[in-house]
Design a protein around this motif. Structure first.
Motif, PDB file in Angstrom:
ATOM      1  N   ARG A 232       1.304  -0.134  -8.715  1.00 12.78           N
ATOM      2  CA  ARG A 232       2.140   1.011  -8.340  1.00 12.78           C
ATOM      3  C   ARG A 232       1.279   2.210  -7.961  1.00 12.78           C
ATOM      4  O   ARG A 232       1.559   2.912  -6.975  1.00 12.78           O
ATOM      5  N   ALA A 235      -0.239   1.572  -4.536  1.00 16.24           N
ATOM      6  CA  ALA A 235       0.759   1.743  -3.467  1.00 16.24           C
ATOM      7  C   ALA A 235       1.074   3.215  -3.254  1.00 16.24           C
ATOM      8  O   ALA A 235       1.241   3.681  -2.108  1.00 16.24           O
ATOM      9  N   GLY A 236       1.166   4.004  -4.324  1.00 15.26           N
ATOM     10  CA  GLY A 236       1.429   5.428  -4.180  1.00 15.26           C
ATOM     11  C   GLY A 236       0.317   6.142  -3.431  1.00 15.26           C
ATOM     12  O   GLY A 236       0.568   7.007  -2.577  1.00 15.26           O
ATOM     13  N   SER A 331       6.707   2.144   1.142  1.00 12.96           N
ATOM     14  CA  SER A 331       7.764   2.740   0.332  1.00 12.96           C
ATOM     15  C   SER A 331       8.549   1.652  -0.396  1.00 12.96           C
ATOM     16  O   SER A 331       8.895   1.795  -1.579  1.00 12.96           O
ATOM     17  N   TYR A 334       6.346   0.359  -3.194  1.00 15.07           N
ATOM     18  CA  TYR A 334       6.270   1.312  -4.294  1.00 15.07           C
ATOM     19  C   TYR A 334       7.538   1.275  -5.138  1.00 15.07           C
ATOM     20  O   TYR A 334       7.479   1.318  -6.372  1.00 15.07           O
ATOM     21  N   SER A 335       8.699   1.165  -4.472  1.00 14.99           N
ATOM     22  CA  SER A 335       9.955   1.091  -5.217  1.00 14.99           C
ATOM     23  C   SER A 335      10.025  -0.180  -6.050  1.00 14.99           C
ATOM     24  O   SER A 335      10.458  -0.169  -7.211  1.00 14.99           O
ATOM     25  N   GLU A 338       7.908   0.243  -9.052  1.00 12.00           N
ATOM     26  CA  GLU A 338       8.566   1.055 -10.069  1.00 12.00           C
ATOM     27  C   GLU A 338       9.543   0.222 -10.891  1.00 12.00           C
ATOM     28  O   GLU A 338       9.580   0.301 -12.127  1.00 12.00           O
TER      29      GLU A 338
END
Length: 520
Positions: A232, A235-236, A331, A334-335, A338
Motif C-alpha cells: 500500500r 502504491a501510494g 488508484s 491503492y484502494s 487499503e
C-alpha cells in the motif's frame, strides 16, 4: 592439519628455550619422588583360608520358594557381620592393637585403620574365603588375622535366626504402613477424578498442538499484514509521483504520455532478471535473453512515447491526470491494498485473541496432567511395594522354617593364619617408573608454562597473528662461531644431564630388583 603441526612445532621450540629449567625441575621432582618411594614403610600381609560348607538336601527342593543367597550374597553377609565397628573394636582389643592408645581419638583412628585394611574375599566357586590384613608389623598382622578367624568361625546361627525374626517383624510393619499409604493414595486419586471430571477428556498434548497451530497462523497473518502495508505504501508513493508528473505536464508546453502496458512488461522482465542473476552468471543464456528482451521493450516504449507525443501536440490527444490510465490503475491498486490491509488487521486481531485464550487454557491443562501423573505414580509405587513386601514376607517365613530344620553353613579352617616373609607393599619397582614419568612430566610442564608466560616468536606470521598489526619486514640473525660453540656445549650438557638422570633411575631400579630378589 598443517596449522596444528605448526602450533605443536612452535610450542616445542618455545619449550626448548627453557630446557635448563625443565631439566632442573625434572631432577628436583625425581629426587623427591625417589625419596618418597624409598622412605615408604614396608607392609606385611597375614592371611588365612576358610571353607564354608553350604550344601544341603533341602536347599535344591526349596529353590524359588525360600530365600537362598548365592555366594556373592554370603560374602556380603559375612562382610556385614564381621567388618562393622563393634566387631572391629572387639578385634582390636583381642589383638592388643590399642595398647599404645592414650585417648579415644587415637583408639578410633586405630579402629578406622584396621577396618580399611581387613579384607574378606572369595577364592572361587568352592566357597573358599580368604581373610587378610596388612600392617607394618608382621606379628600384629598375624594376631589380627587370628582374632578375625576366631570371630568368623565362632559365628553361630543364632544371630542369623535373630536377623530372620527381625526381618519378618520389619516386613510386617512395612506391610501395615503400605496398606495405609495405598488406601490414602486411592482416596486422593478418587477425589481428584471427581473434582476434575469435566477436564479429564481434554489432553494437554492436543492443546499444545492447537496453540502451536494458532501461533503459526498468527505469525503468517502478521507477515501478510506487513507485506500488504508495504504494498500500500509503495502504491501510494507511485500514485503521488504520477499525479505530480501529470500536474507538471499539464502546466508546461510538452504533454506527458504513459505506456502502462509496456512499463508493466519491462518491470516484470527486470524482476525476472534479478531472480536469474541470483542463481546464474551474466553469461547464462537466460540472463542474456532477458536483457535483450528488456532492451527491445525499452526501445519499443521510446518509439510509442514519441508517437503519442506527436499525436498529443497535433491535437489528437489531451492527456490529463483524471484520464491517465496509469493513475487510474494505481488508484485501483491503492484502494485494493487499503481493503486488504483492513482485512488482515482484523485477522491479526482475531488470531491474537485466539492465541491468548488457548495459552490461558494451556496454563491449566499441564498442571492437571502433572497432578494426575503424580497421583498415579504414587499409587503404582505403593501398590508395587505392597505386593513385593507380601511376597517377601512369605519367603522369609519359609526361609526361617528351613533354617530351623537344617544348618545353613559350616566353617572349616583350611590354612591357619600365616605372614608372608616378603613385604606386599609398597611396590617400589612399579612406583619408581611412575616417579620417573612424573619427573619428566613435571619438567615438560614447567617448560611449557615458561614458554607461555614468557613467549618467544619464531616467525613473522605468529607475531602478526598475536598482535593483529601489519608486519613490515623480518630481520634475520646470523649466529657467530662463538654462539654456535656455546649452543653446542649447552646441548651437550643437556644431553649428558638427561642420560645421567635415566642411568641413575635405571641403576636404582636394578638395585631394587636385586634387593627384592634377595629378600624373596
Amino acid at each position: 592439519m598443517d596449522e596444528l603441526l605448526g602450533q605443536i612445532t612452535t610450542a616445542a621450540r618455545g619449550m626448548w628455550i627453557y630446557r635448563r629449567v625443565a631439566m632442573l625441575t625434572t631432577w628436583l621432582v625425581g629426587a623427591i619422588g625417589v625419596g618418597v618411594v624409598l622412605l615408604m614403610p614396608d607392609y606385611y600381609q597375614a592371611s588365612a583360608r576358610v571353607f564354608v560348607d553350604t550344601q544341603s538336601i533341602l536347599r535344591p527342593l526349596m529353590t524359588g520358594i525360600a530365600v537362598q543367597p548365592n555366594i556373592e550374597q554370603q560374602v556380603s553377609m559375612l562382610s556385614r557381620t564381621l567388618i562393622n565397628r563393634p566387631t572391629v573394636e572387639r578385634l582390636v582389643r583381642i589383638a592388643d592393637l590399642d595398647l599404645g592408645s592414650q585417648s579415644k581419638a587415637s583408639t578410633d583412628a586405630v579402629v578406622d585403620s584396621v577396618t580399611k585394611s581387613i579384607s574378606i574375599q572369595s577364592t572361587g566357586r568352592d566357597n573358599l574365603y580368604t581373610l587378610s590384613y596388612r600392617n607394618a608389623s608382621p606379628e600384629k598382622a598375624q594376631r589380627v588375622v587370628q582374632a578375625l578367624l576366631t570371630i568368623f568361625v565362632e559365628s553361630s546361627l543364632g544371630a542369623a535366626r535373630q536377623d530372620s525374626d527381625s526381618a519378618r517383624r520389619f516386613l510386617d510393619e512395612q506391610i501395615k504402613s503400605y496398606e495405609a499409604k495405598l488406601t490414602e493414595a486411592e482416596g486422593r486419586l478418587k477425589a481428584f477424578k471427581l473434582r476434575n471430571i469435566e477436564m479429564q477428556s481434554q489432553s494437554g498434548l492436543d492443546s499444545a498442538g492447537r496453540a502451536a497451530e494458532i501461533d503459526n497462523q498468527l505469525s503468517q497473518a502478521r507477515l501478510d499484514l506487513r507485506e500488504a502495508e508495504s504494498a500500500r505504501a509503495a502504491a501510494g508513493r507511485q500514485l503521488e509521483i504520477l499525479r505530480s508528473q501529470a500536474a507538471k505536464s499539464t502546466a508546461g508546453s510538452a504533454p506527458d504520455v504513459q505506456t502502462p502496458e509496456l512499463d508493466a512488461r519491462i518491470y516484470a522482465q527486470k524482476r525476472n532478471l534479478d531472480t536469474l542473476l541470483q542463481r546464474y552468471t551474466d553469461e547464462h543464456p537466460d540472463v542474456v535473453r532477458t536483457r535483450f528482451l528488456i532492451a527491445d521493450l525499452e526501445a519499443q516504449k521510446r518509439r510509442e512515447v514519441e508517437a503519442l507525443r506527436r499525436k498529443a501536440q497535433e491535437g489528437h490527444a489531451t492527456p490529463a491526470a483524471e484520464t491517465n490510465p496509469a493513475i487510474l490503475e494505481l488508484s485501483r491498486i491503492y484502494s485494493a491494498a487499503e481493503v486488504q490491509v483492513a482485512s488482515l488487521r482484523a485477522r491479526v486481531v482475531e488470531y491474537e485473541s485466539r492465541s491468548r485464550r488457548i495459552h490461558e487454557q494451556l496454563k491449566v491443562a499441564p498442571q492437571l496432567e502433572a497432578e494426575l501423573a503424580q497421583l498415579n505414580r504414587d499409587y503404582q509405587v505403593n501398590q508395587k511395594n505392597y505386593a513385593d513386601l507380601v511376597a517377601r514376607r512369605e519367603s522369609a517365613l519359609m526361609s526361617g522354617k528351613l533354617e530351623n530344620t537344617s544348618n545353613v553353613a559350616e566353617f572349616r579352617v583350611i590354612d591357619p593364619p600365616r605372614v608372608a616373609p616378603k613385604p606386599v607393599a609398597p611396590n617400589r619397582l612399579l612406583l619408581m617408573p611412575i616417579s620417573l614419568l612424573a619427573a619428566i612430566g613435571a619438567g615438560l610442564g614447567m617448560a611449557f608454562v615458561m614458554s607461555q608466560v614468557r613467549p618467544v616468536f619464531f616467525d613473522g606470521a605468529a607475531l602478526r597473528q598475536v598482535t593483529q598489526l601489519p608486519l613490515l619486514g623480518v630481520v634475520g640473525q646470523i649466529a657467530s662461531d662463538e654462539s654456535r660453540r656455546r649452543e653446542s656445549r649447552s646441548l651437550m650438557r643437556f644431553v649428558m644431564a638427561c642420560v645421567a638422570f635415566l642411568l641413575l633411575y635405571a641403576g636404582g631400579m636394578a638395585a631394587l630388583s636385586i634387593h627384592s630378589g634377595v629378600l624373596g
